[in-house]
Design a protein around this motif. Structure first.
Motif, PDB file in Angstrom:
ATOM      1  N   GLY A   8       0.802  -1.209   0.000  1.00 13.41           N
ATOM      2  CA  GLY A   8       0.000   0.000   0.000  1.00 13.41           C
ATOM      3  C   GLY A   8       0.834   1.257   0.000  1.00 13.41           C
ATOM      4  O   GLY A   8       2.045   1.230  -0.213  1.00 13.41           O
ATOM      5  N   SER A  15      -5.600   2.276   1.284  1.00 12.09           N
ATOM      6  CA  SER A  15      -4.670   1.484   2.084  1.00 12.09           C
ATOM      7  C   SER A  15      -5.004   1.609   3.564  1.00 12.09           C
ATOM      8  O   SER A  15      -4.976   0.623   4.311  1.00 12.09           O
ATOM      9  CB  SER A  15      -3.231   1.938   1.841  1.00 12.09           C
ATOM     10  OG  SER A  15      -2.831   1.693   0.510  1.00 12.09           O
ATOM     11  N   PRO A  54      -4.620  -0.704  -2.498  1.00 12.89           N
ATOM     12  CA  PRO A  54      -3.838  -1.727  -1.802  1.00 12.89           C
ATOM     13  C   PRO A  54      -4.026  -3.106  -2.408  1.00 12.89           C
ATOM     14  O   PRO A  54      -4.970  -3.355  -3.157  1.00 12.89           O
ATOM     15  CB  PRO A  54      -4.445  -1.683  -0.394  1.00 12.89           C
ATOM     16  CG  PRO A  54      -5.898  -1.361  -0.647  1.00 12.89           C
ATOM     17  CD  PRO A  54      -5.893  -0.406  -1.817  1.00 12.89           C
TER      18      PRO A  54
END
Length: 224
Positions: A8, A15, A54
């Protein structure tokens, strides 16, 4: 213990939502910082479709896309629920999560990043209308998920920190005030005051400096 990693960016609200979900569950994980201006072979390998953060790695298996990851975390790991058990409430949580992705974020992008003034004003009007809808939904709720942070709140975490940062960096006023949106602003404060949020979100000044360099490099140079 299962091996959990998050590919991330510290500056990404998406994230952050995944990290918060893992912390709510009490799951230890390794965070792999990704340079979004120079995407790594690891990211391109594990998310070849969208090439975005992410990505959750669980025992070596990659799961991309934040909303998909949040539901996966809730299904796989015990502990604090992210989605309610009741089927109707689960459906509504998914509805509000999609509201942010499909309606709110596109309107914000139009209001903040569009260069034409007419389109920018249209975007600001859209954002205002959507904020009214959110404010009304939060009238009798602490969080969108009820009494505790849930999927919809995590999907909307952009509003609590990043929205104000972009307003400051780009110089666009979206009018998110307590007078206009009292329930939304109360939700925002409740969210930001949660310990898990404080321990996950980046410092605001650091996020501002990062985005000035990203979106307003002339201002960043002038301040040095």
């Amino acid at each position: 213990m299962a091996e959990v990693k998050v590919v991330g960016s510290w500056a990404s609200p998406y994230s952050a939502s995944v990290e918060i979900a893992l912390k709510l569950k009490g799951i230890e994980y390794e965070f792999i910082q990704e340079d979004l201006s120079n995407k790594s072979p690891l990211l391109l390998k594990y998310n070849p479709v969208h090439k975005k953060v992410p990505v959750l790695l669980h025992n070596g298996n990659p799961i991309p896309e934040s909303l998909v990851i949040l539901e996966y975390i809730d299904e796989v790991f015990p502990g604090t629920p992210i989605l309610p058990k009741d089927p109707y409430q689960r459906a509504m949580a998914r509805f509000w999560a999609k509201f942010f992705d499909d309606k709110f974020l596109p309107a914000v992008k139009k209001a903040v990043f569009t260069k034409g003034e007419e389109e920018k004003e249209k975007g600001k009007d859209e954002v205002c209308e959507l904020l009214k809808i959110l404010d009304n939904e939060l009238k009798n709720k602490k969080f969108l998920g009820g009494e505790t942070i849930g999927l919809a709140d995590l999907a909307g975490n952009f509003i609590t920190l990043w929205l104000g940062v972009f307003e400051e960096v780009i110089g666009v006023e979206l009018g998110v005030t307590e007078e206009k949106f009292p329930h939304l602003c109360r939700w925002k404060e409740d969210f930001l005051n949660c310990g898990v949020i404080k321990n996950t979100f980046p410092p605001r000044d650091k996020l501002v400096a990062f985005n000035i360099k990203r979106f307003n490099p002339a201002a960043a140079t002038a301040s040095n």
